[in-house]
Motif scaffolding. Structure first.
Motif, mmCIF file in Angstrom:
data_model
loop_
_atom_site.group_PDB
_atom_site.id
_atom_site.type_symbol
_atom_site.label_atom_id
_atom_site.label_comp_id
_atom_site.label_asym_id
_atom_site.label_seq_id
_atom_site.Cartn_x
_atom_site.Cartn_y
_atom_site.Cartn_z
ATOM 1 N N PRO A 1 1.320 -2.645 0.371
ATOM 2 C CA PRO A 1 1.359 -3.946 -0.321
ATOM 3 C C PRO A 1 0.199 -4.839 0.097
ATOM 4 N N VAL A 2 -0.427 -5.457 -0.902
ATOM 5 C CA VAL A 2 -1.542 -6.375 -0.653
ATOM 6 C C VAL A 2 -1.278 -7.651 -1.450
ATOM 7 N N ARG A 3 -1.165 -8.774 -0.758
ATOM 8 C CA ARG A 3 -0.953 -10.066 -1.422
ATOM 9 C C ARG A 3 -2.249 -10.877 -1.351
ATOM 10 N N LEU A 4 -2.976 -10.928 -2.459
ATOM 11 C CA LEU A 4 -4.232 -11.663 -2.488
ATOM 12 C C LEU A 4 -3.968 -13.155 -2.585
ATOM 13 N N ARG A 5 -4.818 -13.927 -1.942
ATOM 14 C CA ARG A 5 -4.615 -15.375 -1.900
ATOM 15 C C ARG A 5 -4.621 -15.995 -3.293
ATOM 16 N N GLN A 6 -5.484 -15.480 -4.187
ATOM 17 C CA GLN A 6 -5.611 -16.089 -5.506
ATOM 18 C C GLN A 6 -4.609 -15.524 -6.518
ATOM 19 N N SER A 7 -3.745 -14.613 -6.046
ATOM 20 C CA SER A 7 -2.793 -13.991 -6.960
ATOM 21 C C SER A 7 -1.363 -14.245 -6.501
ATOM 22 N N LYS A 8 -0.481 -14.474 -7.474
ATOM 23 C CA LYS A 8 0.936 -14.649 -7.155
ATOM 24 C C LYS A 8 1.636 -13.303 -6.994
ATOM 25 N N ASN A 9 1.003 -12.268 -7.518
ATOM 26 C CA ASN A 9 1.628 -10.943 -7.494
ATOM 27 C C ASN A 9 1.198 -10.155 -6.255
ATOM 28 N N THR A 10 2.070 -9.269 -5.831
ATOM 29 C CA THR A 10 1.748 -8.353 -4.743
ATOM 30 C C THR A 10 1.180 -7.076 -5.346
ATOM 31 N N LEU A 11 -0.049 -6.737 -4.970
ATOM 32 C CA LEU A 11 -0.693 -5.525 -5.439
ATOM 33 C C LEU A 11 -0.543 -4.430 -4.391
ATOM 34 N N ARG A 12 -1.003 -3.225 -4.722
ATOM 35 C CA ARG A 12 -0.823 -2.121 -3.785
ATOM 36 C C ARG A 12 -2.116 -1.329 -3.642
ATOM 37 N N ALA A 13 -2.530 -1.127 -2.416
ATOM 38 C CA ALA A 13 -3.703 -0.306 -2.136
ATOM 39 C C ALA A 13 -3.300 1.168 -2.223
ATOM 40 N N ASP A 14 -4.165 1.985 -2.801
ATOM 41 C CA ASP A 14 -3.802 3.382 -3.058
ATOM 42 C C ASP A 14 -3.513 4.154 -1.773
ATOM 43 N N LEU A 15 -4.475 4.184 -0.859
ATOM 44 C CA LEU A 15 -4.306 4.898 0.399
ATOM 45 C C LEU A 15 -4.890 4.076 1.533
ATOM 46 N N VAL A 16 -4.185 4.018 2.650
ATOM 47 C CA VAL A 16 -4.724 3.409 3.864
ATOM 48 C C VAL A 16 -4.535 4.412 4.996
ATOM 49 N N LEU A 17 -5.643 4.741 5.669
ATOM 50 C CA LEU A 17 -5.596 5.648 6.807
ATOM 51 C C LEU A 17 -5.618 4.819 8.082
ATOM 52 N N TYR A 18 -4.635 5.073 8.941
ATOM 53 C CA TYR A 18 -4.458 4.266 10.145
ATOM 54 C C TYR A 18 -4.957 5.010 11.379
ATOM 55 N N ALA A 19 -5.581 4.261 12.298
ATOM 56 C CA ALA A 19 -6.023 4.822 13.574
ATOM 57 C C ALA A 19 -4.813 5.099 14.465
ATOM 58 N N ASP A 20 -5.061 5.672 15.641
ATOM 59 C CA ASP A 20 -3.954 6.016 16.546
ATOM 60 C C ASP A 20 -3.144 4.792 16.949
ATOM 61 N N ASN A 21 -3.794 3.633 17.031
ATOM 62 C CA ASN A 21 -3.072 2.404 17.375
ATOM 63 C C ASN A 21 -2.463 1.731 16.152
ATOM 64 N N MET A 22 -2.492 2.453 14.988
ATOM 65 C CA MET A 22 -1.931 1.998 13.713
ATOM 66 C C MET A 22 -2.686 0.813 13.123
ATOM 67 N N LYS A 23 -3.905 0.596 13.586
ATOM 68 C CA LYS A 23 -4.765 -0.377 12.923
ATOM 69 C C LYS A 23 -5.369 0.273 11.681
ATOM 70 N N PRO A 24 -5.422 -0.426 10.526
ATOM 71 C CA PRO A 24 -6.047 0.154 9.330
ATOM 72 C C PRO A 24 -7.492 0.549 9.607
ATOM 73 N N ASN A 25 -7.802 1.816 9.382
ATOM 74 C CA ASN A 25 -9.139 2.322 9.668
ATOM 75 C C ASN A 25 -9.956 2.523 8.383
ATOM 76 N N ILE A 26 -9.327 3.161 7.364
ATOM 77 C CA ILE A 26 -10.028 3.438 6.109
ATOM 78 C C ILE A 26 -9.123 3.078 4.931
ATOM 79 N N LEU A 27 -9.628 2.254 4.033
ATOM 80 C CA LEU A 27 -8.942 1.916 2.789
ATOM 81 C C LEU A 27 -9.572 2.741 1.676
ATOM 82 N N ILE A 28 -8.747 3.466 0.914
ATOM 83 C CA ILE A 28 -9.251 4.324 -0.165
ATOM 84 C C ILE A 28 -8.700 3.819 -1.498
#
Length: 307
Positions: free
Chosen positions: A63-90
């Motif tokens: 889920p991605v909530r953009l500041r200029q949008s009232k709707n919640t959008l969705r990123a297709d794929l997010v790859l997380y590092a070992d510490n679960m920090k977002p590493n790559i957005l696809i």
């Protein structure tokens, strides 16, 4: 921009209601066979089969909530590092969509909330890679060190079966020929343009919505060829003849029947006419001895069946 790392992968499918549905091997869910989903699942196959990325660090539709949008959008794929920090957005687009500056801006807007270190914009044919440095995002090519990549796997019958290109249990002689034939057919050496054709209905005992290779016969004729098989069918080679933009005929070669020298191994459907016949001695497909030229000559072979 570079050729997509997922270009040579195909999504897993399940056959139901005369169509192939997409299957997500991580979430164990079935999806409608839509263009963006096909690209996303081809990337999933690349990650599972050609990298060491862990399944539990692949996020779907974050889920991605953009500041200029009232709707919640969705990123297709997010790859997380070992510490679960977002590493790559696809961000995945249909392979018919030409990647553009506006597409990159959309991915960058998503990343303003996800805050991944790297971004990938892909249509399954080409990839654009970007790196986030501070508040700036710039295009880059030095990113593959973020993903430990392996040599492409040797694709066996099980690989092709799970993607709808052959039946689940071909006999042993056909099995050996089929592995070589499919790997060669989908290689760059074979030629032809790779394209997904979304046939909504089928006149065959198998779904017809599948990846095909397109070959130009002459200025008016195009021939689309693929291999198709399911749990409940034999393995078939399908050829769809198109003349001046209109599909004129379908040729179906039953490889199991061809291998066992059965009659009526070939069926040609044109309009309301349907005829079945033996392939004869000069069909060029020697199941007991694979030769690349057999596959290279498939367009010529199938065109002979239409005559």
């Amino acid at each position: 921009m570079k050729k997509s790392v997922a270009y040579n992968q195909f999504p897993q499918v399940v056959a139901q209601d005369n169509r192939f549905w997409l299957f997500n091997p991580i979430l164990k869910k079935r999806y409608e066979n839509r263009p963006e989903e096909r690209v996303r699942l081809r990337w999933v196959e690349y990650l599972l089969l050609q990298t060491s990325w862990k399944k539990n660090r692949i996020g779907f539709e974050t889920p991605v909530r953009l500041r200029q949008s009232k709707n919640t959008l969705r990123a297709d794929l997010v790859l997380y590092a070992d510490n679960m920090k977002p590493n790559i957005l696809i961000e995945c687009k249909s392979n018919s969509v030409k990647l553009s500056h506006s597409s990159a801006e959309q991915a960058a807007r998503y990343n303003s909330e996800v805050n991944a270190d790297y971004l990938v914009l892909t249509n399954g044919v080409e990839d654009y890679w970007f790196e986030k440095t501070g508040e700036k995002i710039g295009q880059t090519t030095n990113v593959l060190n973020q993903i430990t990549s392996f040599t492409e796997i040797e694709k066996d019958v099980d690989y092709w079966y799970r993607r709808g290109f052959c039946s689940s249990q071909p006999n042993s002689e056909l099995n050996n020929w089929l592995i070589q034939a499919l790997n060669f057919f989908w290689s760059d050496e074979m030629g032809g343009k790779r394209k997904y054709l979304d046939f909504q209905t089928t006149v065959l005992p198998v779904p017809m919505n599948q990846f095909y290779k397109l070959f130009e016969i002459d200025s008016d004729q195009r021939l689309a060829i693929t291999f198709i098989g399911t749990d409940s069918s034999d393995t078939l080679i399908i050829g769809v003849l198109n003349e001046t933009g209109i599909n004129k005929g379908i040729c179906c070669v039953n490889l199991d029947q061809l291998q066992s020298k059965q009659q009526n191994a070939v069926t040609v459907i044109s309009g309301d006419e349907k005829r079945s016949f033996s392939a004869g001695r000069n069909h060029g497909l020697n199941i007991s001895d694979f030769q690349p030229d057999q596959i290279k000559n498939l367009p010529k072979t199938i065109m002979k069946f239409f005559d």
